[in-house]
Scaffold this motif. Structure first.
Motif, PDB file in Angstrom:
ATOM      1  N   ILE A 141      -1.718  -1.377  -7.966  1.00 17.13           N
ATOM      2  CA  ILE A 141      -0.823  -2.495  -7.215  1.00 17.13           C
ATOM      3  C   ILE A 141      -1.168  -2.497  -5.810  1.00 17.13           C
ATOM      4  O   ILE A 141      -1.391  -3.596  -5.301  1.00 17.13           O
ATOM      5  CB  ILE A 141       0.539  -2.098  -7.510  1.00 17.13           C
ATOM      6  CG1 ILE A 141       1.122  -1.734  -8.928  1.00 17.13           C
ATOM      7  CG2 ILE A 141       1.481  -3.067  -6.818  1.00 17.13           C
ATOM      8  CD1 ILE A 141       0.741  -3.322  -9.710  1.00 17.13           C
ATOM      9  N   ALA A 142      -1.613  -1.507  -5.154  1.00 14.73           N
ATOM     10  CA  ALA A 142      -2.087  -1.438  -3.614  1.00 14.73           C
ATOM     11  C   ALA A 142      -3.154  -2.364  -3.674  1.00 14.73           C
ATOM     12  O   ALA A 142      -3.388  -3.394  -2.632  1.00 14.73           O
ATOM     13  CB  ALA A 142      -2.168  -0.087  -3.283  1.00 14.73           C
ATOM     14  N   VAL A 143      -4.294  -2.215  -4.552  1.00 17.86           N
ATOM     15  CA  VAL A 143      -5.381  -2.877  -4.318  1.00 17.86           C
ATOM     16  C   VAL A 143      -5.189  -4.316  -5.069  1.00 17.86           C
ATOM     17  O   VAL A 143      -5.615  -5.368  -4.440  1.00 17.86           O
ATOM     18  CB  VAL A 143      -6.566  -2.108  -5.227  1.00 17.86           C
ATOM     19  CG1 VAL A 143      -7.809  -2.965  -5.433  1.00 17.86           C
ATOM     20  CG2 VAL A 143      -6.781  -0.649  -4.556  1.00 17.86           C
TER      21      VAL A 143
ATOM     22  N   VAL B 175       0.911  -1.240  -0.072  1.00 11.53           N
ATOM     23  CA  VAL B 175       0.064   0.084   0.194  1.00 11.53           C
ATOM     24  C   VAL B 175       0.750   1.276   0.094  1.00 11.53           C
ATOM     25  O   VAL B 175       0.714   2.130  -0.792  1.00 11.53           O
ATOM     26  CB  VAL B 175      -1.001  -0.173   1.389  1.00 11.53           C
ATOM     27  CG1 VAL B 175      -1.861   1.411   1.429  1.00 11.53           C
ATOM     28  CG2 VAL B 175      -2.045  -0.963   1.033  1.00 11.53           C
ATOM     29  N   VAL B 176       1.934   1.456   1.074  1.00 16.04           N
ATOM     30  CA  VAL B 176       2.582   2.744   1.191  1.00 16.04           C
ATOM     31  C   VAL B 176       3.705   2.688  -0.060  1.00 16.04           C
ATOM     32  O   VAL B 176       3.407   3.635  -0.844  1.00 16.04           O
ATOM     33  CB  VAL B 176       3.441   2.308   2.309  1.00 16.04           C
ATOM     34  CG1 VAL B 176       4.688   3.694   2.284  1.00 16.04           C
ATOM     35  CG2 VAL B 176       2.621   2.355   3.668  1.00 16.04           C
ATOM     36  N   PHE B 177       4.224   1.650  -0.440  1.00 15.86           N
ATOM     37  CA  PHE B 177       4.930   2.003  -1.591  1.00 15.86           C
ATOM     38  C   PHE B 177       4.416   1.749  -3.089  1.00 15.86           C
ATOM     39  O   PHE B 177       4.736   2.293  -4.026  1.00 15.86           O
ATOM     40  CB  PHE B 177       6.253   0.749  -1.462  1.00 15.86           C
ATOM     41  CG  PHE B 177       6.998   0.992  -0.611  1.00 15.86           C
ATOM     42  CD1 PHE B 177       8.453   1.951  -0.577  1.00 15.86           C
ATOM     43  CD2 PHE B 177       7.023   0.517   0.778  1.00 15.86           C
ATOM     44  CE1 PHE B 177       9.186   2.023   0.222  1.00 15.86           C
ATOM     45  CE2 PHE B 177       8.008   0.688   1.924  1.00 15.86           C
ATOM     46  CZ  PHE B 177       9.313   1.488   1.494  1.00 15.86           C
ATOM     47  N   GLY B 178       3.179   1.312  -2.897  1.00 19.60           N
ATOM     48  CA  GLY B 178       2.575   1.247  -4.314  1.00 19.60           C
ATOM     49  C   GLY B 178       2.123   2.842  -4.596  1.00 19.60           C
ATOM     50  O   GLY B 178       2.200   3.188  -5.367  1.00 19.60           O
ATOM     51  N   LEU B 179       1.487   3.379  -3.445  1.00 19.73           N
ATOM     52  CA  LEU B 179       1.027   4.639  -3.733  1.00 19.73           C
ATOM     53  C   LEU B 179       2.035   5.779  -3.905  1.00 19.73           C
ATOM     54  O   LEU B 179       2.088   6.514  -4.876  1.00 19.73           O
ATOM     55  CB  LEU B 179       0.088   5.213  -2.458  1.00 19.73           C
ATOM     56  CG  LEU B 179      -1.108   4.489  -2.208  1.00 19.73           C
ATOM     57  CD1 LEU B 179      -1.769   4.936  -0.793  1.00 19.73           C
ATOM     58  CD2 LEU B 179      -1.944   4.585  -3.299  1.00 19.73           C
TER      59      LEU B 179
END
Length: 442
Positions: A377-379, A90-94
């Motif tokens: 990617i986060a999702v 989530v963090v690195f995707g965003l």
């Protein structure tokens, strides 16, 4: 006396042969996978590198949960493997998506891929040393997930820059099909390897070797800097701007929500080790490979996907089909039937994945594509990890079968209701988005 007749014409008219051949070619052309993007050399290298490395990555994705289960004998701990990767994704995707909108996407893809390769080597070393440390394994999964999120954000934003917009659905279909070939081959090989002495080390070692193909393909990509008139420095403000863009567009919101419902509610992956142990003598490889098998078959017969314009309703139907097939597979008692139903679910998932990715890549302007891919990617990668936790925790207080079936049924119910309520998504027409994107590019 007349000649006897049969159901076949013994003397066919030679003039009909070319017409029959033409019809056959037309049928295959309409339904076979669209390979036109392969004529683009950078895309072709990217696809080959991705497909080769994906086989190795699937060895690791199977080996890690099976190794954790071998150490702990707990499906809940297997679910923790998914949880460990969730926050970094989530963090690195965003934030990785924001970086991809501000720097050369090729360099970002290369360096983040190198980081993931180093973590694979670390998994290999901890296994050789026989540390049996679940905490260390989970920490390595966290780092690897972060590198994967950044690399995937960059790669997804690269596609519309090296492929014409009208070929984006075909390019995405090829991406998902090749990845799913890896998800078939990888788990089948991993299922054999993890049963051997030092099998986990073999899995991680082969992954490290195959991953070099992705590094090579990244090196051969052309430079892909941000467009001069849309550059924005990576920051939390840039991330927030991307999220606001999504929040103002119900079509984008819905494309993410239906995927979350599919993966969180109906992903049975963390139940595979326990179910294989209880029902199928530990034969876990076919379970991990089954979903990808169906996706590959769907991809090879996917020529029709790019011609569907009402992509919102097609996405709803595909995800409802995924949930129904998963629920039925949880009720099956024979391994072949479980595999067949999971393959059917995988076919539906391939269709939904292509439409979700295509909607994002064509609906958003280039200045936002990195951030859109970061959220994607986060999702896409975070959702299954939440699904692992949900399935493992539900199984811990009930049974693996209940967790498996109830998740599939819940997915169908949620997606159908959401599709009915969000009318702009149900009416979404891809032709309108493509025309707007082309006008903005001009």
């Amino acid at each position: 006396m007349s000649e006897p007749t049969t159901g076949l014409d013994a003397n066919p008219d030679p003039a009909e042969a070319p017409e029959q051949a033409r019809r056959l070619r037309g049928l295959l052309g309409r339904h076979a996978v669209d390979t036109r993007p392969l004529a683009i050399a950078p895309y072709r290298r990217l696809l080959i590198g991705q497909g080769t490395s994906f086989i190795g990555s699937m060895l690791t994705q199977v080996a890690v949960p099976v190794q954790v289960y071998a150490i702990t004998r707990s499906s809940l701990y297997v679910g923790f493997v998914g949880l460990a990767g969730l926050l970094p994704i989530v963090v690195f995707g965003l934030y990785g998506g924001a970086i991809a909108d501000a720097v050369d996407r090729r360099r970002l893809y290369l360096f983040s891929s190198l980081g993931g390769w180093v973590v694979t080597l670390a998994l290999f070393c901890q296994t050789l040393l026989e540390l049996d440390d679940v905490g260390l394994i989970l920490a390595l999964v966290m780092v690897q997930s972060g590198m994967f999120a950044v690399a995937s954000s960059a790669r997804g934003a690269i596609i519309p820059r090296i492929v014409e917009l009208d070929l984006v659905p075909a390019a995405n279909t090829l991406n998902f099909t090749v990845s799913n070939v890896g998800q078939v081959i990888g788990p089948l090989i991993a299922g054999v390897l993890v049963g051997l002495n030092h099998g986990f080390a073999y899995a991680y070692g082969i992954d490290a070797v195959l991953f070099t193909a992705a590094l090579y393909s990244a090196l051969r990509l052309p430079d892909i800097p941000p467009l001069a008139d849309v550059r924005e420095q990576p920051s939390m403000h840039a991330v927030a701007e991307g999220l606001r863009f999504i929040a103002k567009n119900p079509i984008l919101i819905m494309s993410f929500l239906v995927d979350i419902a599919a993966m969180v509610l109906a992903m049975p992956r963390s139940l595979f080790p326990a179910v294989a142990d209880l029902r199928f003598g530990g034969n876990v490889g076919p379970l991990y490979a089954a979903i990808a098998m169906g996706a590959v078959l769907a991809g090879l017969s996917s020529g029709w996907i790019g011609r569907v314009r009402r992509q919102g309703r097609a996405l709803v139907v595909a995800i409802a089909g995924w949930g129904a097939a998963v629920a039925l597979s949880g009720l099956a008692q024979q391994l072949w039937l479980v595999v067949a139903l999971l393959a059917l679910a995988g076919a539906a998932d391939l269709v939904s994945a292509v439409y979700r990715q295509t909607i994002l890549q064509t609906y958003a302007p280039d200045a936002m594509r990195g951030r859109m891919q970061g959220v994607f990617i986060a999702v896409v990668a975070g959702g299954p990890r939440l699904g692992d936790v949900r399935a493992g925790a539900t199984a811990a207080v009930s049974t693996p079968e209940f967790s498996w079936v109830a998740g599939g049924v819940g997915c169908v119910a949620v997606v159908i209701v959401a599709g009915y309520l969000v009318r702009p998504f149900w009416r979404y027409d891809a032709r309108v988005a493509e025309a707007a994107a082309e006008a903005a590019a001009r």
